[in-house]
Design a protein around this motif. Structure first.
Motif, PDB file in Angstrom:
ATOM      1  N   LEU A 260       0.816  -1.226   0.000  1.00 24.47           N
ATOM      2  CA  LEU A 260       0.000   0.000   0.000  1.00 24.47           C
ATOM      3  C   LEU A 260       0.848   1.273   0.000  1.00 24.47           C
ATOM      4  O   LEU A 260       0.377   2.323  -0.428  1.00 24.47           O
ATOM      5  CB  LEU A 260      -0.932   0.010   1.218  1.00 24.47           C
ATOM      6  N   ALA A 261       2.071   1.159   0.504  1.00 25.39           N
ATOM      7  CA  ALA A 261       2.946   2.337   0.572  1.00 25.39           C
ATOM      8  C   ALA A 261       4.269   2.005  -0.120  1.00 25.39           C
ATOM      9  O   ALA A 261       5.314   1.953   0.523  1.00 25.39           O
ATOM     10  CB  ALA A 261       3.182   2.746   2.024  1.00 25.39           C
ATOM     11  N   PRO A 262       4.217   1.788  -1.432  1.00 29.78           N
ATOM     12  CA  PRO A 262       5.440   1.345  -2.119  1.00 29.78           C
ATOM     13  C   PRO A 262       6.567   2.383  -2.042  1.00 29.78           C
ATOM     14  O   PRO A 262       7.741   2.015  -2.148  1.00 29.78           O
ATOM     15  CB  PRO A 262       4.973   1.122  -3.568  1.00 29.78           C
ATOM     16  N   ASP A 263       6.232   3.637  -1.855  1.00 28.25           N
ATOM     17  CA  ASP A 263       7.258   4.681  -1.751  1.00 28.25           C
ATOM     18  C   ASP A 263       7.609   5.005  -0.306  1.00 28.25           C
ATOM     19  O   ASP A 263       8.274   6.008  -0.041  1.00 28.25           O
ATOM     20  CB  ASP A 263       6.777   5.955  -2.457  1.00 28.25           C
ATOM     21  N   GLY A 264       7.183   4.175   0.622  1.00 25.84           N
ATOM     22  CA  GLY A 264       7.531   4.400   2.021  1.00 25.84           C
ATOM     23  C   GLY A 264       6.543   5.321   2.719  1.00 25.84           C
ATOM     24  O   GLY A 264       5.671   5.922   2.100  1.00 25.84           O
ATOM     25  N   VAL A 265       6.725   5.422   4.029  1.00 29.37           N
ATOM     26  CA  VAL A 265       5.819   6.189   4.890  1.00 29.37           C
ATOM     27  C   VAL A 265       6.474   7.523   5.247  1.00 29.37           C
ATOM     28  O   VAL A 265       7.667   7.576   5.535  1.00 29.37           O
ATOM     29  CB  VAL A 265       5.521   5.389   6.181  1.00 29.37           C
ATOM     30  N   ASP A 266       5.701   8.579   5.211  1.00 30.94           N
ATOM     31  CA  ASP A 266       6.214   9.911   5.587  1.00 30.94           C
ATOM     32  C   ASP A 266       5.667  10.391   6.925  1.00 30.94           C
ATOM     33  O   ASP A 266       6.352  11.134   7.626  1.00 30.94           O
ATOM     34  CB  ASP A 266       5.852  10.929   4.494  1.00 30.94           C
ATOM     35  N   CYS A 267       4.445  10.003   7.233  1.00 33.23           N
ATOM     36  CA  CYS A 267       3.803  10.458   8.473  1.00 33.23           C
ATOM     37  C   CYS A 267       3.097   9.276   9.124  1.00 33.23           C
ATOM     38  O   CYS A 267       2.520   8.441   8.428  1.00 33.23           O
ATOM     39  CB  CYS A 267       2.729  11.509   8.195  1.00 33.23           C
ATOM     40  N   TYR A 268       3.113   9.259  10.427  1.00 33.21           N
ATOM     41  CA  TYR A 268       2.384   8.214  11.157  1.00 33.21           C
ATOM     42  C   TYR A 268       1.682   8.849  12.339  1.00 33.21           C
ATOM     43  O   TYR A 268       2.320   9.426  13.219  1.00 33.21           O
ATOM     44  CB  TYR A 268       3.359   7.129  11.618  1.00 33.21           C
ATOM     45  N   PHE A 269       0.372   8.744  12.322  1.00 31.75           N
ATOM     46  CA  PHE A 269      -0.436   9.223  13.446  1.00 31.75           C
ATOM     47  C   PHE A 269      -0.729   7.993  14.290  1.00 31.75           C
ATOM     48  O   PHE A 269      -1.486   7.111  13.874  1.00 31.75           O
ATOM     49  CB  PHE A 269      -1.730   9.847  12.912  1.00 31.75           C
ATOM     50  N   ASP A 270      -0.113   7.929  15.457  1.00 31.68           N
ATOM     51  CA  ASP A 270      -0.100   6.668  16.216  1.00 31.68           C
ATOM     52  C   ASP A 270      -1.046   6.713  17.406  1.00 31.68           C
ATOM     53  O   ASP A 270      -0.808   7.428  18.380  1.00 31.68           O
ATOM     54  CB  ASP A 270       1.320   6.363  16.682  1.00 31.68           C
ATOM     55  N   ASN A 271      -2.085   5.899  17.319  1.00 30.82           N
ATOM     56  CA  ASN A 271      -3.013   5.732  18.448  1.00 30.82           C
ATOM     57  C   ASN A 271      -2.723   4.501  19.278  1.00 30.82           C
ATOM     58  O   ASN A 271      -3.367   4.304  20.314  1.00 30.82           O
ATOM     59  CB  ASN A 271      -4.449   5.585  17.911  1.00 30.82           C
ATOM     60  N   THR A 272      -1.794   3.659  18.820  1.00 29.49           N
ATOM     61  CA  THR A 272      -1.736   2.319  19.411  1.00 29.49           C
ATOM     62  C   THR A 272      -0.369   1.891  19.934  1.00 29.49           C
ATOM     63  O   THR A 272      -0.286   1.111  20.868  1.00 29.49           O
ATOM     64  CB  THR A 272      -2.150   1.270  18.358  1.00 29.49           C
ATOM     65  N   ALA A 273       0.723   2.367  19.318  1.00 36.30           N
ATOM     66  CA  ALA A 273       2.047   1.765  19.526  1.00 36.30           C
ATOM     67  C   ALA A 273       1.959   0.278  19.189  1.00 36.30           C
ATOM     68  O   ALA A 273       1.121  -0.114  18.369  1.00 36.30           O
ATOM     69  CB  ALA A 273       2.573   2.011  20.927  1.00 36.30           C
TER      70      ALA A 273
END
Lengths: 380, 380
Positions: A260-273
Motif C-alpha cells: 500500500l505504501a510502495p514509496d515508504g511512509v512519511d507520516c504516522y499518526f499513532d493511536n496504538t504503539a
C-alpha cells in the motif's frame, strides 16, 4: 427543569438505557451517510434516577489487565448543595475515552491518576440545574470534567459554555478537544503531510483516527489506516476515501504496508504503539514525522519495549507525544477547519451513543476490544 | 611530495605506529589542559608502505556482535591512476566513529551499508598527491570519505578543501561535521536548553557528548553526563565543569539521576539508547526534548525493545533522530560558536590519535568497549 433535562429524564425512566445508537450524521448538518447500528449493552445493574440521588462510579481497585466489574462500584449519594460561585450540573453525555484506563492506573501519566475511593474522572456535556455563578444560568449547556456520575458541582469558572449551534453529542465528538483537537493538532501541526506524501494512521476507524485520516486526505496525502475488522476497513475505504487499509488481525502487516505504501511512509499518526508502530518504523522515509497520540495496544498489558527504535535515528524521524489539553490555543482553528470539512462532506464521523450510566464498565471496555463504532459516549 | 606527506611517511616507516597519543589541547590555540596519555595499540599486523602499494581494509564478513579480526582483511593493491577531474589523495588521519559498526551491518541504515568485498568506509583528512581537478593542487589538505586505506581517488568536486588555519586532526574533531556539527545541531537546534533547565547527555566523555555538554553549559543549563569510568567522570566534573556525572557501571542510575536532577530532566542528548534512556524517560519533565544521535549501546547486540516509550506521550516529549550530513547548512554557525568556545576556554576536548592503518580493528573496537579517550582517529 429545561426541556433538554426533561428529555433526558424521560429516557432515563423509560428503560431505553439498554440500547445504544450509532449516529453517522449530525442532526443539524447535511447527512452524508445514513447507516445506523443498534446493539445491546450488557449492563446488569439497573437504577432509577430520582432528584434526590446521585449515582457515582467509584474506583475501588486499580485494574490488572482488563477493567473488571469489581474494579469500580456504583454508589448513590445525595445531590450536593451549591455555594456562591458554584454550579450544579446534570450530566447529559459522558465521553468514554481510552485515557480512562490510564487514569485508573497509578503509572506515571499526564494528569494525576484517579485515587482509589474517588469518582471516576470523565469529560462530559451537562445541563445547568442550578447556578450561583454569574455567567451561567439554569438550562445552559456546558462542557467540563463532570465525572462518571449523574450530577456534579463545579466552580462556574471551570466550565465551558457549549456552542448552542452544535448538538451536544457532537461536542464530545468531532468538535471536541478530545477528538477534534487531537486529530487536528497531530495531523496538521505535527505530521503536517504534504501533497503526495504517505500518511499512516493506527486505530483508524476510531473517532480520532478517522478524523486524522480525513484531515490528511484534505492535505493531499495518500492515507492508509490500520483497523481490526473488515467492517471498519470497508467504512474507511468505501465511505471515507482512505487509499488503503490494513487489518492487523488478518493481514501480514509488513507485506500489506509495502504493497500500500510502495514509496515508504512519511507520516504516522499513532493511536496504538505496539507491533504496527514497529513495522511502520521499518518502512519510514527520511525526515518522517510521528504524532504519538495514544498507546491503546499497551494500556491493558505489561509494558513491553518498542522494537526498531533505532529507525528514529536511521531515518531521521521526529516523534512527538502530545496531549490535547496543552493545545487549546489551536481550538478555534480546529473548529473552523472541522466545521467546514463536515459541511463540505470531507469529514464524516460516527457517534456510538450507549445508554445509561450504569453501563459504564461494559462501555469503557468496548474501547479496548475494538467493538465501538465511532466516538463512544454514554447518554446518562 | 609535500612536507606533510614526508612527515607522514617517516612516521609510517619509523615503527612509531604502535603508539597512540591523546592530545588535550589544540596546537594552534591556547592550551587549557596539558595532560597526555600514551597507550600501546595491540595491532599484530605490520606492513611497510611503499609508493607502489595501497593498503586497504576490505569487509569480508558482517560482524556478529563484536568486530572480529576475521571480519576484515588488509590487502595491498596498486595505487590507482587518475583521470581528468580526479584527485589522488593520501590519507593522513582516518576518523574512527561509532557508525562504522552500522555501516558493516546490512540492517536498514542512513547510508548504504558497506558491501562485502568493498573497502571499509571512513571519513578522513588527506593530502593531495596528484590532481587533474582545477580547484585542487598537490599538497592541499582535504576532507572527504577517504576510506580505511592509504590512498584514494576521488572526483575533485566531492572533496572539501580543509581550513589551513586549523590543524588537520582537529578538523576530524571539534571542528568536524561528525563531532562539532553533531554536538552543535543536537544541542542548540533540537534540545535548545534554556537557562536553568536540566540537560542530560549519555556517552558524555565521548567527543560528541563532551562537546554537547559544554555547549549546554554555555546556554546556562545544568548538565549531567553518563559515563563508564571514574576517570571519565573526573574529567567531566573537574575539567569541563559538568554539574554531575552518573557512572552507569557502578551507580544506581535511577537514584543518582533523581539526586542530580531533583527538578526532573528537560533535555536529553542521547548517544547510547539502552537502560540509561529508559531511566531518563521516566524522569522527564513535560515538553522535554531528546536529540537522538547514536545508539552505541545497541550496535553490537541483538536489537531489544526500548521500554518506557509511553513516557514520550505522558510527558509530551519530542524525540528527533538526526544525522550530521543532513545539517551542513549549520556548519558555518557551528564553526563560529566552537572556535570562540575553544578560544574562550569554554570548550575543551581530547583527541585520541592511534597510529597505523594496520591497527584499524583494534582501534575501532575501542569505541565499543569505552577505552578511547576523546575523539578517536588513526594517523595513517
Amino acid at each position: 427543569m429545561s426541556a433538554l433535562m426533561m428529555h433526558s429524564f424521560k429516557l432515563g425512566l423509560s428503560g431505553s438505557r439498554q440500547h445504544s445508537t450509532v449516529r453517522t450524521a449530525p442532526r443539524c448538518l447535511p447527512a452524508r451517510s445514513r447507516g445506523s447500528v443498534r446493539r445491546s449493552c450488557r449492563s446488569t445493574t439497573r437504577h432509577v434516577v430520582t432528584m434526590s440521588a446521585n449515582r457515582q462510579w467509584i474506583l475501588r481497585n486499580r485494574p490488572d489487565g482488563d477493567i473488571k466489574k469489581t474494579d469500580l462500584e456504583l454508589v448513590e449519594t445525595p445531590i450536593p448543595a451549591i455555594e456562591d460561585g458554584q454550579v450544579l450540573c446534570k450530566n447529559m453525555y459522558i465521553s468514554i475515552d481510552p485515557t480512562h484506563r490510564i487514569w485508573m492506573s497509578d503509572a506515571p501519566q499526564y494528569m494525576p491518576c484517579v485515587e482509589l475511593g474517588e469518582i471516576m474522572r470523565a469529560v462530559s456535556i451537562a445541563v445547568v440545574e442550578d447556578s450561583k455563578f454569574d455567567g451561567l444560568a439554569k438550562g445552559d449547556i456546558v462542557s467540563g470534567i463532570g465525572g462518571c456520575q449523574d450530577y456534579f458541582v463545579a466552580d462556574g469558572a471551570t466550565l465551558n459554555k457549549a456552542d448552542p449551534s452544535l448538538p451536544p453529542p457532537e461536542q464530545l465528538g468531532p468538535y471536541s478537544m478530545i477528538i477534534g483537537l487531537t486529530a487536528f493538532y497531530g495531523t496538521t501541526k505535527i505530521c503536517a503531510p504534504k501533497a503526495g506524501e504517505t500518511f499512516v494512521v493506527s486505530g483508524a476507524a476510531g473517532a480520532v483516527g478517522s478524523m486524522a485520516g480525513q484531515l490528511a486526505k484534505m492535505a493531499g496525502a495518500r492515507v492508509i489506516g490500520t483497523v481490526g475488522s473488515q467492517e471498519k476497513a470497508d467504512w474507511l475505504t468505501k465511505e471515507l476515501g482512505f487509499d488503503g487499509v490494513i487489518n492487523y488481525k488478518t493481514d501480514d502487516v509488513a507485506a500489506k504496508l509495502k504493497e500500500l505504501a510502495p514509496d515508504g511512509v512519511d507520516c504516522y499518526f499513532d493511536n496504538t504503539a505496539g507491533p504496527v508502530l514497529e513495522e511502520v518504523l521499518l518502512q519510514f522515509n527520511n525526515n518522517g514525522r510521528i504524532a504519538l497520540c495514544g498507546l491503546i495496544n499497551q494500556y491493558n498489558t505489561d509494558k513491553i519495549g518498542v522494537k526498531n527504535y533505532d529507525m528514529i535515528l536511521m531515518r531521521r524521524l521526529t516523534v512527538q507525544g502530545f496531549i490535547c489539553i496543552d493545545q487549546l490555543a489551536s481550538m478555534g482553528e480546529m473548529l473552523e477547519v472541522v466545521k467546514k470539512g463536515i459541511a463540505d462532506g470531507k469529514i464524516k464521523y460516527k457517534l456510538d451513543i450507549q445508554k445509561g450510566l450504569e453501563s459504564y464498565i461494559d462501555v469503557v471496555n468496548m474501547l479496548y476490544n475494538g467493538s465501538n463504532q465511532g466516538k463512544l459516549m454514554i447518554e446518562v
